[in-house]
Design a protein around this motif. Structure first.
Motif, PDB file in Angstrom:
ATOM      1  N   THR A  46      -0.476  10.723  11.711  1.00 20.15           N
ATOM      2  CA  THR A  46      -1.043   9.533  11.039  1.00 20.15           C
ATOM      3  C   THR A  46      -1.879   9.590  10.012  1.00 20.15           C
ATOM      4  OG1 THR A  46      -0.206   8.246  13.078  1.00 20.15           O
ATOM      5  CG2 THR A  46      -1.186   6.949  11.407  1.00 20.15           C
ATOM      6  N   ASN A  47      -3.083  10.214  10.229  1.00 20.46           N
ATOM      7  CA  ASN A  47      -4.112  10.332   9.260  1.00 20.46           C
ATOM      8  C   ASN A  47      -3.708  11.095   8.054  1.00 20.46           C
ATOM      9  OD1 ASN A  47      -5.911   8.815  10.895  1.00 20.46           O
ATOM     10  ND2 ASN A  47      -6.831  10.492  11.709  1.00 20.46           N
ATOM     11  N   GLU A  48      -3.070  12.139   8.239  1.00 21.94           N
ATOM     12  CA  GLU A  48      -2.599  12.913   7.071  1.00 21.94           C
ATOM     13  C   GLU A  48      -1.529  12.328   6.226  1.00 21.94           C
ATOM     14  OE1 GLU A  48       0.103  17.154   6.483  1.00 21.94           O
ATOM     15  OE2 GLU A  48      -1.287  16.860   8.416  1.00 21.94           O
ATOM     16  N   LEU A  49      -0.662  11.429   6.773  1.00 22.87           N
ATOM     17  CA  LEU A  49       0.459  10.546   6.142  1.00 22.87           C
ATOM     18  C   LEU A  49      -0.530   9.784   5.412  1.00 22.87           C
ATOM     19  CD1 LEU A  49       3.246  10.185   5.451  1.00 22.87           C
ATOM     20  CD2 LEU A  49       3.406   8.853   7.546  1.00 22.87           C
ATOM     21  N   GLU A  50      -1.347   8.832   5.918  1.00 29.37           N
ATOM     22  CA  GLU A  50      -2.025   7.933   4.998  1.00 29.37           C
ATOM     23  C   GLU A  50      -2.751   8.435   3.936  1.00 29.37           C
ATOM     24  OE1 GLU A  50      -2.990   5.079   9.034  1.00 29.37           O
ATOM     25  OE2 GLU A  50      -4.363   6.139   8.358  1.00 29.37           O
ATOM     26  N   LYS A  51      -3.359   9.405   4.122  1.00 34.64           N
ATOM     27  CA  LYS A  51      -4.020  10.251   2.953  1.00 34.64           C
ATOM     28  C   LYS A  51      -3.150  10.649   1.885  1.00 34.64           C
ATOM     29  CE  LYS A  51      -7.887  12.048   5.531  1.00 34.64           C
ATOM     30  NZ  LYS A  51      -8.580  13.050   6.293  1.00 34.64           N
ATOM     31  N   GLU A  67      -5.647   1.693  -0.126  1.00 36.81           N
ATOM     32  CA  GLU A  67      -6.017   2.061   1.246  1.00 36.81           C
ATOM     33  C   GLU A  67      -4.806   1.822   2.037  1.00 36.81           C
ATOM     34  OE1 GLU A  67      -9.477  -0.186   3.160  1.00 36.81           O
ATOM     35  OE2 GLU A  67     -10.563   0.346   1.236  1.00 36.81           O
ATOM     36  N   VAL A  68      -4.237   2.812   3.087  1.00 31.17           N
ATOM     37  CA  VAL A  68      -3.102   2.491   3.509  1.00 31.17           C
ATOM     38  C   VAL A  68      -3.091   2.743   5.015  1.00 31.17           C
ATOM     39  CG1 VAL A  68      -0.905   3.824   3.671  1.00 31.17           C
ATOM     40  CG2 VAL A  68      -1.901   3.802   1.422  1.00 31.17           C
ATOM     41  N   ILE A  69      -2.259   1.800   5.837  1.00 32.22           N
ATOM     42  CA  ILE A  69      -2.457   2.082   7.170  1.00 32.22           C
ATOM     43  C   ILE A  69      -0.637   2.265   7.544  1.00 32.22           C
ATOM     44  CG2 ILE A  69      -2.483   0.822   9.274  1.00 32.22           C
ATOM     45  CD1 ILE A  69      -5.035  -0.781   8.153  1.00 32.22           C
ATOM     46  N   VAL A  70      -0.674   3.414   8.493  1.00 32.15           N
ATOM     47  CA  VAL A  70       0.934   3.701   8.881  1.00 32.15           C
ATOM     48  C   VAL A  70       0.840   3.400  10.262  1.00 32.15           C
ATOM     49  CG1 VAL A  70       2.376   5.668   8.972  1.00 32.15           C
ATOM     50  CG2 VAL A  70       1.178   5.371   6.795  1.00 32.15           C
ATOM     51  N   THR A  71       2.161   2.762  10.524  1.00 31.36           N
ATOM     52  CA  THR A  71       2.250   2.873  12.090  1.00 31.36           C
ATOM     53  C   THR A  71       3.658   3.609  12.215  1.00 31.36           C
ATOM     54  OG1 THR A  71       3.214   0.529  11.875  1.00 31.36           O
ATOM     55  CG2 THR A  71       1.281   0.574  12.580  1.00 31.36           C
ATOM     56  N   LEU A  72       3.514   4.062  13.495  1.00 26.83           N
ATOM     57  CA  LEU A  72       4.717   4.917  13.981  1.00 26.83           C
ATOM     58  C   LEU A  72       5.369   4.402  14.998  1.00 26.83           C
ATOM     59  CD1 LEU A  72       2.889   8.397  13.748  1.00 26.83           C
ATOM     60  CD2 LEU A  72       4.401   7.387  11.972  1.00 26.83           C
ATOM     61  N   ILE A 109       8.873   8.490  13.758  1.00 21.86           N
ATOM     62  CA  ILE A 109       9.618   7.669  12.754  1.00 21.86           C
ATOM     63  C   ILE A 109       8.540   6.547  12.371  1.00 21.86           C
ATOM     64  CG2 ILE A 109      11.214   5.880  12.499  1.00 21.86           C
ATOM     65  CD1 ILE A 109      13.156   7.425  14.613  1.00 21.86           C
ATOM     66  N   VAL A 110       8.442   6.208  11.047  1.00 27.23           N
ATOM     67  CA  VAL A 110       7.353   5.492  10.503  1.00 27.23           C
ATOM     68  C   VAL A 110       8.144   3.962  10.785  1.00 27.23           C
ATOM     69  CG1 VAL A 110       6.484   4.373   8.591  1.00 27.23           C
ATOM     70  CG2 VAL A 110       6.667   6.994   8.864  1.00 27.23           C
ATOM     71  N   ARG A 111       7.324   3.148  11.445  1.00 29.66           N
ATOM     72  CA  ARG A 111       7.676   1.687  11.627  1.00 29.66           C
ATOM     73  C   ARG A 111       7.155   0.982  10.533  1.00 29.66           C
ATOM     74  NH1 ARG A 111       4.915  -1.020  16.881  1.00 29.66           N
ATOM     75  NH2 ARG A 111       6.087   0.760  17.682  1.00 29.66           N
ATOM     76  N   GLY A 112       6.182   0.930  10.017  1.00 24.70           N
ATOM     77  CA  GLY A 112       5.638   0.157   9.100  1.00 24.70           C
ATOM     78  C   GLY A 112       4.516   0.848   8.249  1.00 24.70           C
ATOM     79  N   VAL A 113       4.410   0.169   6.932  1.00 26.40           N
ATOM     80  CA  VAL A 113       3.112   0.564   6.056  1.00 26.40           C
ATOM     81  C   VAL A 113       2.504  -0.618   5.544  1.00 26.40           C
ATOM     82  CG1 VAL A 113       2.516   1.909   4.042  1.00 26.40           C
ATOM     83  CG2 VAL A 113       4.431   2.762   5.495  1.00 26.40           C
ATOM     84  N   GLU A 145       4.044  -3.737   3.105  1.00 27.41           N
ATOM     85  CA  GLU A 145       3.403  -5.218   2.966  1.00 27.41           C
ATOM     86  C   GLU A 145       2.325  -4.356   1.917  1.00 27.41           C
ATOM     87  OE1 GLU A 145       2.757  -8.733   2.317  1.00 27.41           O
ATOM     88  OE2 GLU A 145       4.240  -8.125   3.643  1.00 27.41           O
ATOM     89  N   ILE A 146       2.166  -5.187   0.940  1.00 30.19           N
ATOM     90  CA  ILE A 146       1.289  -4.697  -0.102  1.00 30.19           C
ATOM     91  C   ILE A 146       0.296  -6.046  -0.472  1.00 30.19           C
ATOM     92  CG2 ILE A 146       0.925  -3.954  -2.343  1.00 30.19           C
ATOM     93  CD1 ILE A 146       4.015  -2.813  -1.941  1.00 30.19           C
ATOM     94  N   VAL A 147      -0.875  -5.913  -0.576  1.00 31.40           N
ATOM     95  CA  VAL A 147      -1.750  -6.913  -1.149  1.00 31.40           C
ATOM     96  C   VAL A 147      -2.831  -6.408  -1.902  1.00 31.40           C
ATOM     97  CG1 VAL A 147      -1.467  -8.086   1.166  1.00 31.40           C
ATOM     98  CG2 VAL A 147      -3.486  -6.489   1.110  1.00 31.40           C
ATOM     99  N   GLU A 148      -3.536  -7.336  -2.210  1.00 30.79           N
ATOM    100  CA  GLU A 148      -4.738  -7.061  -3.558  1.00 30.79           C
ATOM    101  C   GLU A 148      -5.748  -6.549  -2.383  1.00 30.79           C
ATOM    102  OE1 GLU A 148      -6.499  -6.831  -7.108  1.00 30.79           O
ATOM    103  OE2 GLU A 148      -4.668  -7.544  -6.786  1.00 30.79           O
ATOM    104  N   ILE A 149      -6.645  -5.400  -3.069  1.00 27.27           N
ATOM    105  CA  ILE A 149      -7.910  -5.100  -2.487  1.00 27.27           C
ATOM    106  C   ILE A 149      -9.083  -5.789  -2.909  1.00 27.27           C
ATOM    107  CG2 ILE A 149      -8.542  -3.360  -4.136  1.00 27.27           C
ATOM    108  CD1 ILE A 149      -9.072  -1.386  -1.963  1.00 27.27           C
TER     109      ILE A 149
END
Length: 150
Positions: A46-51, A67-72, A109-113, A145-149
């Protein structure tokens, strides 16, 4: 006619046995990145995919920080060779005992980002990011889901 069918069947069986032997022998002497006893570490994956995604997003015009958060959906799954008639795992006997014949590993499998980035509130930037991430991960756009930082 019968002789020809028996001969063809014999050739098919010999070819199949030789193919299996080549696969097994070809595996010796090569080091696999993930051995049969090692599963992919869920958190590291997960960390590698987020980077990778964060670095990828910096190439999008208008994104200077991300910044990215990935859920599997699940963890990885290892696939081993099986005898199709008895459904027993095929094994190789060595000095260390018997071990199953490892074929491959199926990645999670990636559930969401969830993405927070500069200009994440801009509709054009959101659309670009959504399309890129959807294509990159093979997931539908409603899982991003994308939001302003801030």
């Amino acid at each position: 006619m019968i002789l020809n069918n028996k001969k063809s069947l014999l050739i098919v069986i010999i070819t199949a046995v030789l193919g299996v032997l080549l696969v097994i022998i070809g595996g010796f002497g090569t080091k696999k990145e993930n051995s049969a006893n090692e599963k992919i570490d869920y958190k590291s994956y997960t960390n590698e995919l987020e980077k990778k995604l964060e670095a990828f997003l910096l190439s999008v015009d208008g994104v200077n920080k991300a910044e990215v958060i990935v859920t599997l959906e699940n963890s990885s799954e290892q696939v081993y060779a099986q005898n199709q008639t008895t459904y027993d795992f095929l094994t190789i006997t060595s000095d260390n005992g018997e071990s199953p014949v490892y074929i491959t590993e199926i990645y999670p499998i990636v559930r969401g980002v969830a993405i927070s980035c500069t200009n994440g509130g801009d509709d054009e930037v959101k659309m670009k990011i959504n399309r890129l991430i959807s294509a990159y991960l093979g997931i539908s756009s409603n899982r991003i889901e994308i939001v302003e930082i801030k």
